[in-house]
Design an enzyme around this catalytic site. Structure first.
Site, PDB file in Angstrom:
ATOM      1  N   SER A 281       0.764  -1.242   0.019  1.00  0.00           N
ATOM      2  CA  SER A 281      -0.048   0.013   0.024  1.00  0.00           C
ATOM      3  C   SER A 281       1.034   1.213  -0.179  1.00  0.00           C
ATOM      4  CB  SER A 281      -0.978   0.135   1.252  1.00  0.00           C
ATOM      5  OG  SER A 281      -1.856   1.177   1.135  1.00  0.00           O
TER       6      SER A 281
ATOM      7  N   LYS B  57     -14.188  -3.640   2.071  1.00  0.00           N
ATOM      8  CA  LYS B  57     -14.555  -2.540   1.505  1.00  0.00           C
ATOM      9  C   LYS B  57     -16.495  -2.842   1.758  1.00  0.00           C
ATOM     10  CE  LYS B  57     -11.835   0.066  -1.290  1.00  0.00           C
ATOM     11  NZ  LYS B  57     -11.466   0.812  -2.717  1.00  0.00           N
TER      12      LYS B  57
ATOM     13  N   ASP C 271     -13.801   7.301  -3.304  1.00  0.00           N
ATOM     14  CA  ASP C 271     -13.099   7.004  -4.368  1.00  0.00           C
ATOM     15  C   ASP C 271     -13.647   7.764  -5.641  1.00  0.00           C
ATOM     16  OD1 ASP C 271     -11.349   5.150  -3.819  1.00  0.00           O
ATOM     17  OD2 ASP C 271     -12.682   3.277  -4.049  1.00  0.00           O
TER      18      ASP C 271
ATOM     19  N   GLY D  30     -15.727  -1.153 -17.223  1.00  0.00           N
ATOM     20  CA  GLY D  30     -15.689  -1.694 -15.981  1.00  0.00           C
ATOM     21  C   GLY D  30     -16.812  -1.695 -15.046  1.00  0.00           C
ATOM     22  N   ALA D  31     -17.149  -2.474 -14.140  1.00  0.00           N
ATOM     23  CA  ALA D  31     -18.315  -2.451 -13.088  1.00  0.00           C
ATOM     24  C   ALA D  31     -17.953  -3.117 -12.108  1.00  0.00           C
ATOM     25  CB  ALA D  31     -19.489  -3.070 -13.912  1.00  0.00           C
TER      26      ALA D  31
ATOM     27  N   GLY E  61     -15.743  -2.484  -8.097  1.00  0.00           N
ATOM     28  CA  GLY E  61     -15.843  -1.562  -7.095  1.00  0.00           C
ATOM     29  C   GLY E  61     -15.446  -0.247  -7.337  1.00  0.00           C
TER      30      GLY E  61
HETATM   31  P1  NDP Z   1     -12.674  -5.119  -9.298  1.00  0.00           P
HETATM   32  O1  NDP Z   1     -12.301  -6.771  -9.331  1.00  0.00           O
HETATM   33  O2  NDP Z   1     -13.773  -4.990  -8.510  1.00  0.00           O
HETATM   34  O3  NDP Z   1     -13.150  -5.036 -10.875  1.00  0.00           O
HETATM   35  C1  NDP Z   1     -12.427  -5.395 -11.902  1.00  0.00           C
HETATM   36  C2  NDP Z   1     -13.064  -4.884 -13.146  1.00  0.00           C
HETATM   37  O4  NDP Z   1     -12.031  -5.154 -14.093  1.00  0.00           O
HETATM   38  C3  NDP Z   1     -14.378  -5.806 -13.407  1.00  0.00           C
HETATM   39  O5  NDP Z   1     -15.181  -4.820 -14.134  1.00  0.00           O
HETATM   40  C4  NDP Z   1     -13.982  -6.811 -14.447  1.00  0.00           C
HETATM   41  O6  NDP Z   1     -14.784  -7.102 -15.192  1.00  0.00           O
HETATM   42  C5  NDP Z   1     -12.780  -6.191 -15.014  1.00  0.00           C
HETATM   43  N1  NDP Z   1     -11.834  -7.057 -15.883  1.00  0.00           N
HETATM   44  C6  NDP Z   1     -11.087  -7.833 -15.170  1.00  0.00           C
HETATM   45  N2  NDP Z   1     -10.376  -8.804 -16.002  1.00  0.00           N
HETATM   46  C7  NDP Z   1     -10.732  -8.504 -17.234  1.00  0.00           C
HETATM   47  C8  NDP Z   1     -10.709  -8.961 -18.454  1.00  0.00           C
HETATM   48  N3  NDP Z   1      -9.797 -10.110 -18.716  1.00  0.00           N
HETATM   49  N4  NDP Z   1     -11.343  -8.690 -19.511  1.00  0.00           N
HETATM   50  C9  NDP Z   1     -12.284  -7.544 -19.418  1.00  0.00           C
HETATM   51  N5  NDP Z   1     -12.510  -7.061 -18.158  1.00  0.00           N
HETATM   52  C10 NDP Z   1     -11.691  -7.505 -17.006  1.00  0.00           C
HETATM   53  O7  NDP Z   1     -11.635  -4.311  -9.038  1.00  0.00           O
HETATM   54  P2  NDP Z   1     -11.647  -2.849  -8.722  1.00  0.00           P
HETATM   55  O8  NDP Z   1     -12.779  -2.248  -9.180  1.00  0.00           O
HETATM   56  O9  NDP Z   1     -11.536  -2.609  -7.034  1.00  0.00           O
HETATM   57  O10 NDP Z   1     -10.286  -2.082  -9.326  1.00  0.00           O
HETATM   58  C11 NDP Z   1     -10.101  -2.001 -10.721  1.00  0.00           C
HETATM   59  C12 NDP Z   1      -8.795  -1.568 -11.154  1.00  0.00           C
HETATM   60  O11 NDP Z   1      -8.786  -0.196 -10.730  1.00  0.00           O
HETATM   61  C13 NDP Z   1      -7.509  -2.291 -10.511  1.00  0.00           C
HETATM   62  O12 NDP Z   1      -6.809  -2.287 -11.388  1.00  0.00           O
HETATM   63  C14 NDP Z   1      -7.269  -1.558  -9.214  1.00  0.00           C
HETATM   64  O13 NDP Z   1      -5.720  -1.398  -8.960  1.00  0.00           O
HETATM   65  C15 NDP Z   1      -7.603   0.291  -9.881  1.00  0.00           C
HETATM   66  N6  NDP Z   1      -8.011   1.021  -8.586  1.00  0.00           N
HETATM   67  C16 NDP Z   1      -7.468   2.145  -8.655  1.00  0.00           C
HETATM   68  C17 NDP Z   1      -7.660   3.378  -7.867  1.00  0.00           C
HETATM   69  C18 NDP Z   1      -6.905   4.437  -7.778  1.00  0.00           C
HETATM   70  O14 NDP Z   1      -7.144   5.073  -6.729  1.00  0.00           O
HETATM   71  N7  NDP Z   1      -6.368   4.748  -8.873  1.00  0.00           N
HETATM   72  C19 NDP Z   1      -8.795   2.992  -6.558  1.00  0.00           C
HETATM   73  C20 NDP Z   1      -9.390   1.514  -6.880  1.00  0.00           C
HETATM   74  C21 NDP Z   1      -9.055   0.614  -7.815  1.00  0.00           C
HETATM   75  P3  NDP Z   1     -15.698  -8.362 -15.001  1.00  0.00           P
HETATM   76  O15 NDP Z   1     -16.854  -7.783 -13.975  1.00  0.00           O
HETATM   77  O16 NDP Z   1     -16.497  -8.829 -16.120  1.00  0.00           O
HETATM   78  O17 NDP Z   1     -15.043  -9.341 -14.263  1.00  0.00           O
END
Ligand code: NDP
Length: 284
Positions: A20, A71, A108, A134-135, A137
């Protein structure tokens, strides 16, 4: 000379927490504002979260950031939460109030929006549709923030349609349109903002395959992935002349409300903080 004990205690609760960046951010601000405080990263197992949220405030902690896998669970453990956390269905910040009760917040979305506005002040929410990939968190929080900011249309594109439908059902806003993942390139037509809120492009994950041809050149491109700092999407967008927004900005700005509470000042996302975290490329 013995040092006085820190008066301002705060922590990140999660598992894992060792990557972190939050301790660097908050301890930078404690030092910069000469506040006697300390921010710790505490590895807390799922079954210990309730106990941690009960005991740590009694030991003097003023608040917490909550990360994976806590979360959603934290939402049910706080005494009350703000409207955004309720709509997002997750808490990322817990504030210990004067009377000892816990207020859950989700910062966020406001962090994303603040970062977007800081990097691209000319962006206008109401000017054109936004495309959100994306969908998960993070995407949920960003969807809330963009709708609240006044986007005329939010095109939500996710690999799993069921997850996108669950976001749409929870947010219940007629401006939110779900588009199928294979149609993500066409979704870019006429958009003013593209946000990658999937994990695609992150170290260890596949790249995001997306042809940007349909995206108007003036559209802002934001990636919330920050490890690597310059994702392939951001590099391609920059090469096409799009204004871009890096993921680290969201990470820094989402921390502001928490520090404001436990540090007692509204901290600035300054150049020193950027250079402190910009090279790290890992962590939460
Ligand atoms: P989640 O695991 O909740 O969501 C992941 C998302 O990525 C889903 O929409 C998922 O789709 C999609 N996904 C994963 N693999 C694939 C694939 N092979 N093809 C298509 N879609 C894919 O993660 P979070 O929402 O918590 O985080 C998402 C990203 O954001 C991470 O990389 C995280 O590090 C980053 N992040 C950055 C923050 C910042 O402050 N900059 C804060 C929070 C997160 P599906 O629903 O179909 O699985």
């Amino acid at each position: 000379m013995p040092q006085p004990a820190p008066q301002h205690l705060a922590a990140l609760l999660g598992d894992p927490v060792h990557h972190s960046l939050s301790p660097r951010i908050h301890n930078h601000w404690f030092a910069r504002y000469r506040i006697p405080g300390i921010y710790l990263a505490l590895k807390v197992a799922e079954e210990d979260l309730a106990a941690a949220l009960t005991l740590l405030p009694r030991l003097g902690f003023r608040g917490f950031n909550v990360t994976m896998p806590h979360k959603q669970r934290a939402l049910g453990l706080v005494d009350r939460c703000d409207a955004v956390a309720r709509r997002v269905g997750a808490v990322n910040t817990v504030l210990v109030m004067e009377d000892g009760t816990l207020l859950g917040r989700n910062t966020d979305g406001e962090g994303f929006l603040a970062s977007l506005r800081a990097a691209q002040p000319a962006w206008r929410a109401d000017a054109a549709p936004a495309v959100l990939l994306g969908a998960g968190g993070a995407a949920r929080a960003i969807a809330c923030a963009l709708l609240d900011a006044g986007v005329p249309e939010l095109r939500l594109v996710n690999r799993s349609r069921a997850r996108a439908e669950s976001v749409a059902a929870d947010l219940a806003d007629p401006r939110l349109r779900i588009l199928p993942w294979p149609e993500r390139c066409d979704a870019l037509l006429g958009a003013g903002l593209l946000v990658n809120a999937t994990s695609l492009g992150m170290h260890g994950c596949p790249e995001l395959e997306l042809d940007l041809d349909a995206l108007p050149r003036e559209a802002v491109v934001a990636d919330i992935v920050y490890a690597p700092r310059w994702t392939k999407l951001l590099r391609r967008a920059r090469a096409r002349g799009h204004p871009v927004v890096e993921g680290i900005g969201m990470l820094l700005y989402q921390a502001v409300p928490g520090f404001t509470h436990w540090g007692g000042v509204v901290p600035e996302v300054d150049a020193g903080l950027w250079s402190l975290v910009a090279g790290c490329g890992e962590g939460e």
